[in-house]
Design a protein around this motif. Sequence first.
Motif, PDB file in Angstrom:
ATOM      1  N   ALA A 138      37.899  30.419  38.380  1.00 50.98           N
ATOM      2  CA  ALA A 138      37.797  30.543  36.929  1.00 50.98           C
ATOM      3  C   ALA A 138      36.930  29.429  36.343  1.00 50.98           C
ATOM      4  CB  ALA A 138      39.189  30.519  36.296  1.00 50.98           C
ATOM      5  N   LYS A 191      30.442  37.912  34.543  1.00 52.59           N
ATOM      6  CA  LYS A 191      30.535  39.359  34.462  1.00 52.59           C
ATOM      7  C   LYS A 191      31.688  39.860  35.323  1.00 52.59           C
ATOM      8  CE  LYS A 191      26.901  42.841  34.281  1.00 52.59           C
ATOM      9  NZ  LYS A 191      25.582  43.119  34.840  1.00 52.59           N
ATOM     10  N   LYS A 192      31.803  39.226  36.490  1.00 52.36           N
ATOM     11  CA  LYS A 192      32.836  39.656  37.425  1.00 52.36           C
ATOM     12  C   LYS A 192      34.228  39.330  36.891  1.00 52.36           C
ATOM     13  CE  LYS A 192      33.972  38.715  42.065  1.00 52.36           C
ATOM     14  NZ  LYS A 192      33.741  37.786  43.141  1.00 52.36           N
ATOM     15  N   LEU A 193      34.318  38.209  36.153  1.00 50.53           N
ATOM     16  CA  LEU A 193      35.635  37.716  35.776  1.00 50.53           C
ATOM     17  C   LEU A 193      36.158  38.303  34.473  1.00 50.53           C
ATOM     18  CD1 LEU A 193      35.301  33.957  36.677  1.00 50.53           C
ATOM     19  CD2 LEU A 193      36.169  35.812  38.047  1.00 50.53           C
ATOM     20  N   SER A 194      35.257  38.549  33.519  1.00 49.18           N
ATOM     21  CA  SER A 194      35.791  38.938  32.217  1.00 49.18           C
ATOM     22  C   SER A 194      35.177  40.238  31.756  1.00 49.18           C
ATOM     23  CB  SER A 194      35.536  37.828  31.196  1.00 49.18           C
ATOM     24  OG  SER A 194      34.158  37.770  30.928  1.00 49.18           O
ATOM     25  N   SER A 195      35.623  40.679  30.601  1.00 51.57           N
ATOM     26  CA  SER A 195      35.241  42.007  30.158  1.00 51.57           C
ATOM     27  C   SER A 195      33.812  42.066  29.642  1.00 51.57           C
ATOM     28  CB  SER A 195      36.206  42.464  29.070  1.00 51.57           C
ATOM     29  OG  SER A 195      36.379  41.439  28.124  1.00 51.57           O
ATOM     30  N   CYS A 251      42.436  29.682  44.769  1.00 53.22           N
ATOM     31  CA  CYS A 251      42.190  31.110  44.541  1.00 53.22           C
ATOM     32  C   CYS A 251      42.079  31.489  43.066  1.00 53.22           C
ATOM     33  CB  CYS A 251      43.302  31.949  45.164  1.00 53.22           C
ATOM     34  SG  CYS A 251      43.534  31.628  46.898  1.00 53.22           S
ATOM     35  N   VAL A 252      42.639  30.691  42.182  1.00 57.81           N
ATOM     36  CA  VAL A 252      42.619  31.086  40.773  1.00 57.81           C
ATOM     37  C   VAL A 252      41.832  30.101  39.917  1.00 57.81           C
ATOM     38  CG1 VAL A 252      44.030  31.559  38.747  1.00 57.81           C
ATOM     39  CG2 VAL A 252      44.849  32.236  40.996  1.00 57.81           C
ATOM     40  N   GLU A 293      48.125  29.597  31.401  1.00 57.81           N
ATOM     41  CA  GLU A 293      48.793  30.852  31.782  1.00 57.81           C
ATOM     42  C   GLU A 293      48.442  31.269  33.219  1.00 57.81           C
ATOM     43  OE1 GLU A 293      47.211  30.590  28.790  1.00 57.81           O
ATOM     44  OE2 GLU A 293      48.963  30.630  27.479  1.00 57.81           O
ATOM     45  N   TYR A 294      47.192  31.025  33.638  1.00 53.35           N
ATOM     46  CA  TYR A 294      46.803  31.410  34.999  1.00 53.35           C
ATOM     47  C   TYR A 294      47.611  30.625  36.019  1.00 53.35           C
ATOM     48  CZ  TYR A 294      42.647  33.458  32.828  1.00 53.35           C
ATOM     49  OH  TYR A 294      41.784  34.187  32.066  1.00 53.35           O
ATOM     50  N   ARG A 295      47.773  29.316  35.734  1.00 51.81           N
ATOM     51  CA  ARG A 295      48.534  28.485  36.665  1.00 51.81           C
ATOM     52  C   ARG A 295      49.968  29.000  36.763  1.00 51.81           C
ATOM     53  NH1 ARG A 295      45.188  23.429  36.182  1.00 51.81           N
ATOM     54  NH2 ARG A 295      43.800  24.216  34.604  1.00 51.81           N
TER      55      ARG A 295
END
Lengths: 308, 291
Positions: A209, A303-307, A204-205, A186-188
């Motif tokens: 990730a 921590k930065k990337l997910s909840s 960048c993505v 989905e990110y791609r």
Amino acid sequence: MSYENRYSDELGQDPVLKKKTARRKKQELYQKTAFLLIKLSAAAAILTLIIIIGDIVLKGYPAVTIEFLTRMPVNQMTEGGILPCVIGTVELILLSLLTAVPLGVIAAVYMTEYAADGKIKCAVEEAVNTLAGTPSVIFGLFGMALFIKYIGLPQSLLTASLTMGLLIMPVIIRTTQEALLAVPKEYREASRALGATKWETIRCVILPAAYSGLITGIIISVGRAAGETAPILFTGAVYYYPKLPDSVFSPFMALSYHLYVLATESMNIELTRSLQYGTALVLLAIVFSMNLIAAGVRRHYKKKLSSN
Amino acid sequence: MNATESKNAFSYEDTLSFENAIGFENKYLYEQDPAFSPEMNRKKAIEVKDLNLWYGGNQALKKIYLDIPKNKIFSLIGPSGCGKSTFLRTMNRMNDMISNCRIEGKVCVDGENIYGKGIDVTGLRKRVGMVFQKANPFPMSIYENIAYGPKIHGVSKKEIPGIVEESLRCAALWDEVKDRLKEPALSLSGGQQQRLCIARTLAVKPEVILFDEPCSALDPISTGKIEELMAELKKDYTIVIVTHNMHQAARISDCAAFFLSGELIETGKTAQIFENPQDKRTEGYITGRFG
């Protein structure tokens, strides 16, 4: 006779139910046995680790003093410190990561994102797997043949780091590949649908990730680079070098090789027993603290990337 | 129908009823009438002509002709596997990423065939944005998610905060997130994530927005918010939405097209498709006899 008793009597006499109860009991027994075995093997693994670390810490702790860490070995290595070995090992780890990580990550990106499925990709993947399982002494001999005999580099920190880099590269490639494959499709799609090019999407993505998987690869590599002795034996690590390595072209001392020398080839093995334990403890501490740093970086990214 | 009448049939609505009256194929013969086409072109956001698409040997779209009017919500309906999502993805060339996919025919966005030679696909995707079924914010902060699009398209750093705010406001999310822009996007609720994805699409300033079942994973309240948002957005954008939810299609869309096994069966104004379908199969699907 109460209702309940009558009921249970009837149950006890029913042949079908009896069979079912027996089967269930058998299954429960199976399950308990299986759990016990699983717990035992987990305990065995942890216990081994505790015994090894405990032994090293207990016997090595008295030897590790500030002087031990900051002095050169003296008196034919039966006394003094291990400063050159500590510095040599840390430099070796960093330099081999410096060679292996960029190359390994680029190779992994190419293989997961660009290479078309086919025989060539399959062959490269198999080659990486084989390399990851190749004994380290082969890497040592290969490094000597290529860098020293063929290219003509001296026996040095650089040569040893390049050889060690080759050894850990397959690990980096494989862990990075797995991390990249784990990035959701989905990110791609989202990135491409915004008009990003393939490279922008990767840079960048996808790579951000995949950082935490990449760091796992680095943690495994640090342990190997610090511990493997065979690859540096022929390429740069020396028995005794009375100076700190002043450039990447000078030979160096490493903790792993120093430990081997103290334990097998020194003048008086019994006399240096505490030095050996101290060296082992310092080696463990270096690997452990580098892993700790990497784990910290990984946690920061997660921590930065997910909840959570 | 004769030529004099056709010259008066300028509004899109009239054209639709006209199409339905004369049958679909005939319309395109008719469209070659020079008196008619300029006006049509001005109102069309997307124009699809004789589009065929194959996955390997399997033809997933068959001879599709369809016009999508500007500043309307156009819904694509039909049972699963009928090709409506595939069709949606031909409009921003997302099917390019599937290796065995082959496409023939024309899809014109603003009069330009996007399958023609020398088309800049990334530029196209900037003009035709897409919102997916599953909310897919990047694993970055809320702010970075919105800023990503403008950044890769080279918008200067000074303008980005403004674009982020404007996009979030347009997607009716600003008030909910303005104090937590630095927090990870994945900490938002499902409905908020989907609105974030809409905001992210708005940030690159598209002309058309494609929605691929945007509400199928959302609860009714979040769905309601997104539907409201779409109704708001159609003032500035052309919206094409694939939906499984017939009520949704009926509620929000101005025009609709019904797909079945890769064919476009019927298209027209939503009210007409739902109240007075011309084709038996459309009627069967809409009344719930199959699909």
